[in-house]
Design a protein around this motif. Sequence first.
Motif, mmCIF file in Angstrom:
data_model
loop_
_atom_site.group_PDB
_atom_site.id
_atom_site.type_symbol
_atom_site.label_atom_id
_atom_site.label_comp_id
_atom_site.label_asym_id
_atom_site.label_seq_id
_atom_site.Cartn_x
_atom_site.Cartn_y
_atom_site.Cartn_z
ATOM 1 N N HIS A 5 0.828 -1.208 0.000
ATOM 2 C CA HIS A 5 0.000 0.000 0.000
ATOM 3 C C HIS A 5 0.860 1.255 0.000
ATOM 4 O O HIS A 5 1.235 1.771 1.040
ATOM 5 C CB HIS A 5 -0.913 -0.002 1.229
ATOM 6 C CG HIS A 5 -2.097 0.896 1.097
ATOM 7 N ND1 HIS A 5 -3.377 0.434 1.015
ATOM 8 C CD2 HIS A 5 -2.193 2.240 1.003
ATOM 9 C CE1 HIS A 5 -4.215 1.447 0.891
ATOM 10 N NE2 HIS A 5 -3.515 2.563 0.875
ATOM 11 N N HIS A 7 0.932 5.045 -2.084
ATOM 12 C CA HIS A 7 0.410 5.944 -3.130
ATOM 13 C C HIS A 7 1.586 6.613 -3.836
ATOM 14 O O HIS A 7 1.874 7.784 -3.627
ATOM 15 C CB HIS A 7 -0.563 6.953 -2.524
ATOM 16 C CG HIS A 7 -1.821 6.298 -2.031
ATOM 17 N ND1 HIS A 7 -2.849 5.948 -2.880
ATOM 18 C CD2 HIS A 7 -2.188 5.881 -0.793
ATOM 19 C CE1 HIS A 7 -3.806 5.359 -2.176
ATOM 20 N NE2 HIS A 7 -3.432 5.302 -0.916
ATOM 21 N N GLU A 97 -8.076 1.145 -4.209
ATOM 22 C CA GLU A 97 -8.469 1.144 -2.820
ATOM 23 C C GLU A 97 -9.948 1.461 -2.694
ATOM 24 O O GLU A 97 -10.438 2.410 -3.299
ATOM 25 C CB GLU A 97 -7.637 2.195 -2.079
ATOM 26 C CG GLU A 97 -7.959 2.354 -0.617
ATOM 27 C CD GLU A 97 -6.921 3.253 0.076
ATOM 28 O OE1 GLU A 97 -5.982 3.724 -0.570
ATOM 29 O OE2 GLU A 97 -7.085 3.468 1.285
ATOM 30 N N HIS A 157 -5.872 -2.066 5.150
ATOM 31 C CA HIS A 157 -4.655 -1.295 5.387
ATOM 32 C C HIS A 157 -4.784 -0.364 6.587
ATOM 33 O O HIS A 157 -5.881 0.000 6.983
ATOM 34 C CB HIS A 157 -4.250 -0.539 4.112
ATOM 35 C CG HIS A 157 -4.652 0.886 4.070
ATOM 36 N ND1 HIS A 157 -3.847 1.870 4.552
ATOM 37 C CD2 HIS A 157 -5.762 1.490 3.604
ATOM 38 C CE1 HIS A 157 -4.459 3.026 4.385
ATOM 39 N NE2 HIS A 157 -5.620 2.830 3.825
HETATM 40 ZN ZN LIG Z 1 -4.472 4.394 0.702
#
Ligand SMILES: [Zn+2]
Length: 200
Positions: A5, A7, A97, A157
């Motif tokens: 995870h 970005h 997500e 997450h």
């Molecule tokens: Zn995220």
Amino acid sequence: MIDTHCHFDFPPFNDDTKRALMLAQEGGVKKIVIPTVGQSNWSKVQRLCQRYPALYYGLGIHPFFSAEHTSDVCQRLNIELKAAVQQSHSKCVAVGECGLDFAIETLDRELQQTWLQAQLQLANIYRLPIILHCRKAFPELVRAIKAETPSQGGVYHGFSGSYQQAVQLIDLGLKIGVGGTITYERAKKNARGYRETTPF
Ligand SMILES: [Zn+2]
């Protein structure tokens, strides 16, 4: 190690992608999964992953952006996912997500639940794991997962719940992801939930 995870298309990683990747590799992170947040960054992330072998992605609609998406976009997500998984050596490894965020009062809860349900269904259609986001909506999230359990599992997450909640997620076939909160001195509840459910 694989970071499930990150970005990577947002700051601070996008200033100098090559350097950020090099630092990750040096730290032992060999692969990174980038969750997308909505239609606005699907193609950008796909291009990024085509360019760098270490990068993989998920396609989804983040609850923060739920209001920007109509049912047409959900159709688009279906089409994009279908095309992505049909590619040979596909780098699309997840749906997400997605999830529920009830901490932000202005986000429409019903709409978030609609998109979550749709994405759970897509994960099962394309046999992909799911990347989940959840804040202040644990019972609602568990209910949605029970109604449409992802056959390929997934990652919840930034887990910051209790031992009991961690067990519930693991029983549903999910993995729990931990963020920085685990390192806080006062995060005893979270640390216990993580320690006792995660085999090292
Ligand atoms: Zn995220």
